[in-house]
Scaffold this motif. Structure first.
Motif, mmCIF file in Angstrom:
data_model
loop_
_atom_site.group_PDB
_atom_site.id
_atom_site.type_symbol
_atom_site.label_atom_id
_atom_site.label_comp_id
_atom_site.label_asym_id
_atom_site.label_seq_id
_atom_site.Cartn_x
_atom_site.Cartn_y
_atom_site.Cartn_z
ATOM 1 N N ARG A 1 43.538 -43.228 -32.161
ATOM 2 C CA ARG A 1 44.965 -42.774 -32.402
ATOM 3 C C ARG A 1 45.824 -43.043 -31.205
ATOM 4 N NH1 ARG A 1 43.840 -36.225 -33.870
ATOM 5 N NH2 ARG A 1 46.223 -36.370 -34.287
ATOM 6 N N ARG A 2 45.470 -43.799 -30.334
ATOM 7 C CA ARG A 2 46.384 -44.341 -29.335
ATOM 8 C C ARG A 2 47.589 -45.244 -29.817
ATOM 9 N NH1 ARG A 2 42.058 -47.968 -26.022
ATOM 10 N NH2 ARG A 2 41.779 -48.615 -27.990
ATOM 11 N N ALA A 3 48.790 -45.033 -29.025
ATOM 12 C CA ALA A 3 49.761 -45.729 -29.411
ATOM 13 C C ALA A 3 50.011 -47.264 -28.979
ATOM 14 C CB ALA A 3 51.059 -45.261 -28.700
ATOM 15 N N ARG A 4 48.972 -47.593 -28.092
ATOM 16 C CA ARG A 4 48.917 -48.820 -27.503
ATOM 17 C C ARG A 4 47.405 -49.270 -27.105
ATOM 18 N NH1 ARG A 4 52.039 -46.098 -24.313
ATOM 19 N NH2 ARG A 4 53.768 -46.793 -25.430
ATOM 20 N N PRO A 5 47.268 -50.637 -27.107
ATOM 21 C CA PRO A 5 45.896 -50.965 -26.553
ATOM 22 C C PRO A 5 45.547 -50.531 -25.136
ATOM 23 C CG PRO A 5 46.823 -52.828 -27.483
ATOM 24 C CD PRO A 5 47.697 -51.494 -27.368
ATOM 25 N N GLY A 6 44.321 -50.157 -24.807
ATOM 26 C CA GLY A 6 44.243 -49.787 -23.412
ATOM 27 C C GLY A 6 43.383 -50.678 -22.607
ATOM 28 N N GLU A 7 42.733 -50.368 -21.426
ATOM 29 C CA GLU A 7 42.223 -51.248 -20.549
ATOM 30 C C GLU A 7 41.164 -52.129 -21.308
ATOM 31 O OE1 GLU A 7 44.681 -49.106 -18.382
ATOM 32 O OE2 GLU A 7 43.076 -48.490 -19.786
ATOM 33 N N SER A 8 40.150 -51.481 -22.069
ATOM 34 C CA SER A 8 39.012 -52.007 -22.657
ATOM 35 C C SER A 8 39.514 -53.322 -23.494
ATOM 36 C CB SER A 8 38.250 -50.754 -23.755
ATOM 37 O OG SER A 8 37.308 -51.596 -24.602
ATOM 38 N N GLU A 9 40.369 -53.202 -24.166
ATOM 39 C CA GLU A 9 41.145 -54.401 -25.009
ATOM 40 C C GLU A 9 41.599 -55.266 -24.152
ATOM 41 O OE1 GLU A 9 40.639 -50.630 -27.813
ATOM 42 O OE2 GLU A 9 41.703 -51.084 -25.862
ATOM 43 N N LEU A 10 42.275 -54.879 -23.260
ATOM 44 C CA LEU A 10 42.981 -55.769 -22.384
ATOM 45 C C LEU A 10 41.844 -56.745 -21.348
ATOM 46 C CD1 LEU A 10 45.860 -53.760 -20.917
ATOM 47 C CD2 LEU A 10 45.946 -55.532 -22.351
ATOM 48 N N HIS A 11 40.776 -56.321 -21.160
ATOM 49 C CA HIS A 11 39.788 -56.905 -20.368
ATOM 50 C C HIS A 11 38.655 -57.571 -21.219
ATOM 51 C CE1 HIS A 11 40.824 -55.497 -16.358
ATOM 52 N NE2 HIS A 11 41.186 -54.500 -16.873
ATOM 53 N N GLU A 12 38.513 -56.940 -22.496
ATOM 54 C CA GLU A 12 37.446 -57.425 -23.131
ATOM 55 C C GLU A 12 37.881 -57.961 -24.734
ATOM 56 O OE1 GLU A 12 34.856 -54.178 -23.639
ATOM 57 O OE2 GLU A 12 34.823 -53.775 -21.434
ATOM 58 N N GLY A 13 39.214 -57.869 -24.788
ATOM 59 C CA GLY A 13 39.529 -58.453 -26.049
ATOM 60 C C GLY A 13 39.490 -57.194 -27.211
ATOM 61 N N THR A 14 40.330 -57.545 -28.293
ATOM 62 C CA THR A 14 40.168 -56.518 -29.359
ATOM 63 C C THR A 14 39.195 -56.840 -30.424
ATOM 64 O OG1 THR A 14 41.645 -57.612 -30.631
ATOM 65 C CG2 THR A 14 42.483 -56.130 -29.327
ATOM 66 N N ARG A 15 38.501 -55.906 -31.147
ATOM 67 C CA ARG A 15 37.329 -56.072 -32.202
ATOM 68 C C ARG A 15 38.037 -55.664 -33.513
ATOM 69 N NH1 ARG A 15 33.679 -52.692 -32.041
ATOM 70 N NH2 ARG A 15 34.782 -50.962 -30.577
ATOM 71 N N GLU A 16 37.517 -56.227 -34.517
ATOM 72 C CA GLU A 16 38.091 -55.960 -35.846
ATOM 73 C C GLU A 16 37.458 -54.655 -36.192
ATOM 74 O OE1 GLU A 16 40.511 -57.119 -38.968
ATOM 75 O OE2 GLU A 16 40.194 -58.402 -36.975
ATOM 76 N N GLN A 17 38.127 -53.689 -36.513
ATOM 77 C CA GLN A 17 37.819 -52.516 -37.029
ATOM 78 C C GLN A 17 38.392 -52.246 -38.296
ATOM 79 O OE1 GLN A 17 39.032 -50.774 -33.084
ATOM 80 N NE2 GLN A 17 37.351 -49.197 -33.936
ATOM 81 N N PRO A 18 37.866 -51.579 -39.420
ATOM 82 C CA PRO A 18 38.521 -51.153 -40.725
ATOM 83 C C PRO A 18 39.575 -50.011 -40.517
ATOM 84 C CG PRO A 18 36.345 -50.243 -40.634
ATOM 85 C CD PRO A 18 36.375 -51.112 -39.479
ATOM 86 N N LEU A 19 40.836 -50.424 -41.343
ATOM 87 C CA LEU A 19 41.910 -49.548 -40.889
ATOM 88 C C LEU A 19 41.550 -48.416 -42.196
ATOM 89 C CD1 LEU A 19 44.717 -51.616 -40.450
ATOM 90 C CD2 LEU A 19 43.886 -50.274 -38.831
#
Length: 319
Positions: free
Chosen positions: A279-297
């Motif tokens: 429910r976050r409004a923006r990516p966090g440190e995990s995504e910034l450091h490790e990249g985003t993962r594909e997740q079902p919407l």
């Protein structure tokens, strides 16, 4: 809604008190065409689920809707029933008569494939149980998704669980199956504990249903009375539970959803079975450091018009 073009639906359930409430609504709502019911182990063993489902359909005066026996255990986990909630027979130990109806001579996955592909209009699936049957269907017959309009499942939680502090029972019972369901490739609505607990039929309405001479209406009242909240109220109401997911199909405008990434925790330990809703409004440190993962919407239900769904339910079951 155009009552001359009802929505074709299939319920996959583990009947269960509130699954029974859901079946009563699906049978009696003029905007729904219940085409089949499939049964899976969950609230009680799968043979008990089949018996309970046939009993409810009989009491409701439903047409001859095919009912099929499905998985008797989760994909990996052992069976872990909820008889402490639903009674020894899974139906509140109400002493209902054994059904005269019999199940279909095919298994649940076969019936699901047959009815989905045979429907002249795309089907809405309403799983109100652990997703074992649905996962087996999607892995065995992925072609069915071409005739599935949407999956509206009762399960998961964005906030607090019930089987564990973070996991809801249906997802916790078979986390791998829930993870497969989320990747079905069709639109999905998650009717989870965030709204599940809130739709309560007031005590006077429950008493009126229980006093009815009509068997299906009276059964709805008895089931709701069994689902009364654990409070000191002298005239407690009863929760619709799983039936809210059927309300959401019949009247989606009564539900407030947010399209959010959701994944199921499959790791051993205290988070297993949690539906992790981002429910976050923006990516966090995990995504910034490790990249985003594909997740079902998923369209996650976060609010509900309680009075609207109570009115819808009562109008249908008292028809």
């Amino acid at each position: 809604m155009e009552t001359d073009r009802p929505i074709p639906v299939i319920i996959d359930c583990d009947t269960g008190i509130d699954d029974a409430l859901a079946l009563l609504l699906a049978v009696r709502h003029p905007g729904l065409d219940l085409r089949a019911v499939t049964c899976v182990a969950g609230n009680t063993d799968v043979d008990g689920v089949v018996r309970n489902t046939l009993t409810v359909l009989e009491q409701a005066g439903a047409p001859e809707i095919p009912v099929a026996r499905g998985a008797e255990r989760p994909l990996i986990e052992a069976v872990r029933t909820a008889r402490h909630v639903h009674g020894h027979d899974g139906m509140g130990d109400l002493g209902l008569p054994a059904p005269a109806r019999t199940p279909a001579d095919v298994d649940a996955v076969t019936l699901l494939r047959r009815e989905i592909l045979a429907s002249p209009r795309p089907v809405t699936l309403i799983p109100t149980a652990p997703a074992t049957n649905i996962a087996l269907l999607l892995r065995t017959h992925p072609e069915v998704t071409r005739n599935i309009e949407r999956i509206v499942f009762m399960g998961g939680a964005a906030a607090v669980g019930n089987a564990t502090p973070v996991a809801e029972f249906n997802v916790w019972h078979d986390p791998e199956a829930a993870a497969i369901l989320l990747t079905a490739g069709v639109p999905i609505t998650m009717y989870g504990l965030d709204v599940f607990r809130r739709v309560i039929v007031p005590g006077p309405d429950v008493r009126r249903l229980r006093a009815s001479a009509e068997p299906g209406t009276r059964l709805a009242g008895e089931l709701l009375a069994h689902r009364g909240p654990a409070t000191g109220e002298t005239d407690p109401g009863g929760g619709l539970g799983d039936a809210g997911a059927v309300c959401a199909v019949a009247d989606p405008e009564g539900l407030i959803t947010h399209r959010l990434p959701v994944e199921v925790s499959l790791a051993p330990g205290p988070s297993r079975g949690q539906t992790i809703v981002d429910r976050r409004a923006r990516p966090g440190e995990s995504e910034l450091h490790e990249g985003t993962r594909e997740q079902p919407l998923v369209d996650v239900a976060l609010d509900v018009d309680v009075a609207r769904y109570v009115k819808l339910y009562l109008a249908a079951v008292e028809r």
